[in-house]
Design a protein around this motif. Sequence first.
Motif, PDB file in Angstrom:
ATOM      1  N   GLY E  52       0.792  -1.232   0.000  1.00 22.58           N
ATOM      2  CA  GLY E  52       0.000   0.000   0.000  1.00 22.58           C
ATOM      3  C   GLY E  52       0.819   1.274   0.000  1.00 22.58           C
ATOM      4  N   LYS E  53       2.119   1.146  -0.320  1.00 22.81           N
ATOM      5  CA  LYS E  53       2.991   2.342  -0.354  1.00 22.81           C
ATOM      6  C   LYS E  53       3.799   2.357  -1.652  1.00 22.81           C
ATOM      7  CE  LYS E  53       3.608   3.675   4.410  1.00 22.81           C
ATOM      8  NZ  LYS E  53       2.516   2.849   4.981  1.00 22.81           N
ATOM      9  N   ILE E  54       4.319   3.549  -2.010  1.00 21.68           N
ATOM     10  CA  ILE E  54       5.160   3.660  -3.199  1.00 21.68           C
ATOM     11  C   ILE E  54       6.537   3.084  -2.897  1.00 21.68           C
ATOM     12  CG2 ILE E  54       6.223   5.273  -4.830  1.00 21.68           C
ATOM     13  CD1 ILE E  54       3.876   7.189  -4.265  1.00 21.68           C
ATOM     14  N   ALA E  55       6.877   1.979  -3.540  1.00 18.25           N
ATOM     15  CA  ALA E  55       8.194   1.364  -3.346  1.00 18.25           C
ATOM     16  C   ALA E  55       9.236   2.013  -4.252  1.00 18.25           C
ATOM     17  CB  ALA E  55       8.121  -0.140  -3.606  1.00 18.25           C
ATOM     18  N   HIS E  56       8.856   2.304  -5.493  1.00 23.98           N
ATOM     19  CA  HIS E  56       9.762   2.941  -6.447  1.00 23.98           C
ATOM     20  C   HIS E  56       9.003   3.880  -7.365  1.00 23.98           C
ATOM     21  CE1 HIS E  56      12.693  -0.299  -5.532  1.00 23.98           C
ATOM     22  NE2 HIS E  56      13.578   0.603  -5.883  1.00 23.98           N
ATOM     23  N   TYR E  57       9.523   5.089  -7.525  1.00 25.37           N
ATOM     24  CA  TYR E  57       9.086   5.992  -8.585  1.00 25.37           C
ATOM     25  C   TYR E  57       9.884   5.599  -9.823  1.00 25.37           C
ATOM     26  CZ  TYR E  57       7.268   8.951  -4.824  1.00 25.37           C
ATOM     27  OH  TYR E  57       6.598   9.424  -3.728  1.00 25.37           O
ATOM     28  N   GLN E  58       9.208   5.517 -10.979  1.00 23.57           N
ATOM     29  CA  GLN E  58       9.896   5.127 -12.222  1.00 23.57           C
ATOM     30  C   GLN E  58       9.607   6.170 -13.298  1.00 23.57           C
ATOM     31  OE1 GLN E  58       7.695   1.504 -12.422  1.00 23.57           O
ATOM     32  NE2 GLN E  58       9.313   0.248 -11.520  1.00 23.57           N
ATOM     33  N   VAL E  59      10.660   6.717 -13.900  1.00 20.43           N
ATOM     34  CA  VAL E  59      10.482   7.735 -14.935  1.00 20.43           C
ATOM     35  C   VAL E  59      11.185   7.274 -16.204  1.00 20.43           C
ATOM     36  CG1 VAL E  59      10.777  10.158 -15.568  1.00 20.43           C
ATOM     37  CG2 VAL E  59      10.392   9.543 -13.182  1.00 20.43           C
ATOM     38  N   LYS E  60      10.392   7.158 -17.277  1.00 20.37           N
ATOM     39  CA  LYS E  60      10.985   6.815 -18.575  1.00 20.37           C
ATOM     40  C   LYS E  60      11.350   8.122 -19.265  1.00 20.37           C
ATOM     41  CE  LYS E  60       9.016   3.574 -21.296  1.00 20.37           C
ATOM     42  NZ  LYS E  60       7.949   3.141 -22.228  1.00 20.37           N
ATOM     43  N   LEU E  61      12.590   8.234 -19.741  1.00 23.72           N
ATOM     44  CA  LEU E  61      12.983   9.485 -20.389  1.00 23.72           C
ATOM     45  C   LEU E  61      13.843   9.227 -21.612  1.00 23.72           C
ATOM     46  CD1 LEU E  61      15.361  11.452 -17.972  1.00 23.72           C
ATOM     47  CD2 LEU E  61      14.719   9.108 -17.597  1.00 23.72           C
ATOM     48  N   LYS E  62      13.718  10.103 -22.583  1.00 21.85           N
ATOM     49  CA  LYS E  62      14.606  10.104 -23.732  1.00 21.85           C
ATOM     50  C   LYS E  62      15.784  10.994 -23.377  1.00 21.85           C
ATOM     51  CE  LYS E  62      11.002   9.604 -27.252  1.00 21.85           C
ATOM     52  NZ  LYS E  62      11.383   8.348 -27.927  1.00 21.85           N
ATOM     53  N   VAL E  63      16.990  10.559 -23.722  1.00 19.37           N
ATOM     54  CA  VAL E  63      18.191  11.345 -23.454  1.00 19.37           C
ATOM     55  C   VAL E  63      18.929  11.561 -24.761  1.00 19.37           C
ATOM     56  CG1 VAL E  63      20.338  11.476 -22.140  1.00 19.37           C
ATOM     57  CG2 VAL E  63      18.356  10.308 -21.156  1.00 19.37           C
ATOM     58  N   GLY E  64      19.164  12.834 -25.113  1.00 23.32           N
ATOM     59  CA  GLY E  64      19.817  13.150 -26.378  1.00 23.32           C
ATOM     60  C   GLY E  64      21.265  13.554 -26.181  1.00 23.32           C
ATOM     61  N   PHE E  65      22.149  13.086 -27.061  1.00 18.27           N
ATOM     62  CA  PHE E  65      23.564  13.478 -26.968  1.00 18.27           C
ATOM     63  C   PHE E  65      24.125  13.668 -28.383  1.00 18.27           C
ATOM     64  CE2 PHE E  65      25.200   9.256 -28.058  1.00 18.27           C
ATOM     65  CZ  PHE E  65      24.161   8.436 -27.659  1.00 18.27           C
ATOM     66  N   ARG E  66      25.078  14.531 -28.497  1.00 15.15           N
ATOM     67  CA  ARG E  66      25.687  14.838 -29.785  1.00 15.15           C
ATOM     68  C   ARG E  66      26.644  13.734 -30.211  1.00 15.15           C
ATOM     69  NH1 ARG E  66      30.235  17.325 -30.794  1.00 15.15           N
ATOM     70  NH2 ARG E  66      30.404  18.235 -28.724  1.00 15.15           N
ATOM     71  N   LEU E  67      26.529  13.287 -31.444  1.00 16.07           N
ATOM     72  CA  LEU E  67      27.471  12.316 -31.993  1.00 16.07           C
ATOM     73  C   LEU E  67      28.710  13.065 -32.471  1.00 16.07           C
ATOM     74  CD1 LEU E  67      25.033  10.081 -34.087  1.00 16.07           C
ATOM     75  CD2 LEU E  67      26.180   9.452 -31.966  1.00 16.07           C
ATOM     76  N   GLU E  68      29.878  12.463 -32.264  1.00 11.81           N
ATOM     77  CA  GLU E  68      31.092  13.110 -32.757  1.00 11.81           C
ATOM     78  C   GLU E  68      31.150  13.004 -34.272  1.00 11.81           C
ATOM     79  OE1 GLU E  68      34.271  11.402 -30.459  1.00 11.81           O
ATOM     80  OE2 GLU E  68      33.815  12.766 -28.803  1.00 11.81           O
ATOM     81  N   ASP E  69      31.680  13.997 -34.911  1.00  8.67           N
ATOM     82  CA  ASP E  69      31.661  14.046 -36.376  1.00  8.67           C
ATOM     83  C   ASP E  69      32.560  12.966 -37.002  1.00  8.67           C
ATOM     84  OD1 ASP E  69      29.914  16.264 -36.304  1.00  8.67           O
ATOM     85  OD2 ASP E  69      31.622  17.566 -35.860  1.00  8.67           O
TER      86      ASP E  69
END
Lengths: 69, 69, 69, 69, 69, 69, 69, 69, 69, 69, 69, 69
Positions: E52-69
């Motif tokens: 009856g309690k929150i055991a884990h908060y779960q957040v799905k996220l997209k993470v963007g990063f620059r590719l080296e040329d």
Amino acid sequence: MNDHVYKVIELVGSSTIGTDDAIRNAIERAARTVKHLDWFEVVEQRGHLQDGKIAHYQVKLKVGFRLED
Amino acid sequence: MNDHVYKVIELVGSSTIGTDDAIRNAIERAARTVKHLDWFEVVEQRGHLQDGKIAHYQVKLKVGFRLED
Amino acid sequence: MNDHVYKVIELVGSSTIGTDDAIRNAIERAARTVKHLDWFEVVEQRGHLQDGKIAHYQVKLKVGFRLED
Amino acid sequence: MNDHVYKVIELVGSSTIGTDDAIRNAIERAARTVKHLDWFEVVEQRGHLQDGKIAHYQVKLKVGFRLED
Amino acid sequence: MNDHVYKVIELVGSSTIGTDDAIRNAIERAARTVKHLDWFEVVEQRGHLQDGKIAHYQVKLKVGFRLED
Amino acid sequence: MNDHVYKVIELVGSSTIGTDDAIRNAIERAARTVKHLDWFEVVEQRGHLQDGKIAHYQVKLKVGFRLED
Amino acid sequence: MNDHVYKVIELVGSSTIGTDDAIRNAIERAARTVKHLDWFEVVEQRGHLQDGKIAHYQVKLKVGFRLED
Amino acid sequence: MNDHVYKVIELVGSSTIGTDDAIRNAIERAARTVKHLDWFEVVEQRGHLQDGKIAHYQVKLKVGFRLED
Amino acid sequence: MNDHVYKVIELVGSSTIGTDDAIRNAIERAARTVKHLDWFEVVEQRGHLQDGKIAHYQVKLKVGFRLED
Amino acid sequence: MNDHVYKVIELVGSSTIGTDDAIRNAIERAARTVKHLDWFEVVEQRGHLQDGKIAHYQVKLKVGFRLED
Amino acid sequence: MNDHVYKVIELVGSSTIGTDDAIRNAIERAARTVKHLDWFEVVEQRGHLQDGKIAHYQVKLKVGFRLED
Amino acid sequence: MNDHVYKVIELVGSSTIGTDDAIRNAIERAARTVKHLDWFEVVEQRGHLQDGKIAHYQVKLKVGFRLED
């Protein structure tokens, strides 16, 4: 003839066999306590993986039934 | 107990047999190179038609797996 | 080589057997009157319930076919 | 013939010239490290503004490629 | 100046403390193996319940990063 | 003045040149058989890749036209 | 092992403190009357403003729990 | 009993009177050329403004009808 | 003052008269068994066709009510 | 350094030339009256048809700019 | 009592501290120039990353306020 | 002829009478301060309940108007 009102509940059925079987399991469970079941809509299809295999197919569905007047 | 982090990849499984089989093919392929597979979510269901018949069922799915700490 | 144009129509297939069979019924019906069928996309999955059981699986799908030049 | 499995990755291409060029830049970069590229889907179109002008067109796209068996 | 290309990956961070902490956990894990991290987008917020309690908060996220040329 | 009714059809135009050209190809094809074309809405932008390059830009669009009374 | 069926209900928690607290309030209230709570999904985040300040954070969430066999 | 197949077309009805009337106009027009009309779904509600007043209510709707076997 | 928690249920109201009347029918039915009704949100508008005419307008709506502490 | 606040407005640019030009027209018009323009997001792409040809490309976009402190 | 009309504007608040603080920053800024603020809705949660850490939490929100009669 | 640019604002109209009247109230209010109103799009339909009855129908709509050159 009356203007019926329907209630819509949300269930998640699971199955080790497949997608359609997960739907059937949810409907079968609903039918034990709800009368006048009328339609369902699939909302989400997921599954649980274990040891690199599908352990459970999980289908979230809305189930609509007519309320008695 | 740790706060795990999961990675989610997107795959498309195909099958000449049906929807569930296309999902199984994608999971089986993922399991060859990825450990700790945990869940999948169906994102899209399509298919390829040839000579007026279904040649391939195609299911796009997200597959989540736990990253090692 | 030409830049083809495709038309997309929307159909709902139904089946007493299951989801994939409802898709096949819709494609089979389309193939009777349309040529050059190329792909389908599942848009919606529903079903009709009767006496607490699934009477019909219903799948709404878009069906794409190439238009002749 | 095999039931292929495809992987889908997400890229953002940018360009000072226009939308289509941003797509081409992303595909060109993917082709340097990924084989069997098969299709792309545009997910989002944005841009960066500077001094009241468009400095960069940015297109987020999914890129699908066939995994080797 | 170059027309950069970015890659976007999807992660799920979890935390016993709260939503923002789940995001930080995912970013921290990504930063261990990926360079040039640039932005994130929250895609889904869920959680696991136990007793009856929150055991884990779960957040799905997209993470963007620059590719080296 | 009448209350007009419009029909909306869905087409996919393709082009080796670019997004706008794919739209134009679909409209041009529609104009050969449909009168009173009134508007279009872009629904989806995709493309086919070959040898690491864009072989075809594909744009799915809805096309609306007025039905004669 | 059984193929469980889950029910999903929708709640809105409110809090004068913040988003996570609003989620906790909703879960705490559900736990008073529902057993076997298993997960939640955030559906919507809103708030009520009064005198130019946030009076209440409001979070709509789906809460899933296992039905007894 | 047969597994019926249905076709879904998209129409936009317009009316100077109101939303429901725009729906009725579209259905009435469809009924002139299509048999076995079965259901409609509202997809979009818009309107045209002239001189600061609503000139036309416009409702885009999908209309489903049974195909003959 | 307390941090209230609300429950949200889903209903489908139907009416032979029109959209607003279908909403009123659903609310009226809910009011017979639920106290503290607070708001509704329209989720879907559909209808049933018979003999080329609208037999029933159907509106799916979420209805929120405050739970007693 | 400050925690900036941005405002987002919605514009529709139109062009007889193409999609990118419609975006540029909207940005150019915004720049005449708004300072600190920072980014845009494409929300919708439509067009007006006349005599079976594209008369205007229309792009609805959100434009974000920094508010002065 | 009057039938009020509300206006809805879109803002992005940013914060180095967290999600809720980004919301508060946006509301506080709005309150400086707008009267009768009534509610907000979270539309998007993003963030800017620098040196592998969250530099800014960014929350896009709609803010509704009553227009004076 | 010029390539017009349009601005889109978001309003919520309310009414004790019905959905269409709530739309009219919003348009009427907009017309008092904005010129060249051109179209509206319904974004959301809600309502406020009091004593088990609909106290106010609320319609959120986007309203588009042409900006002067």
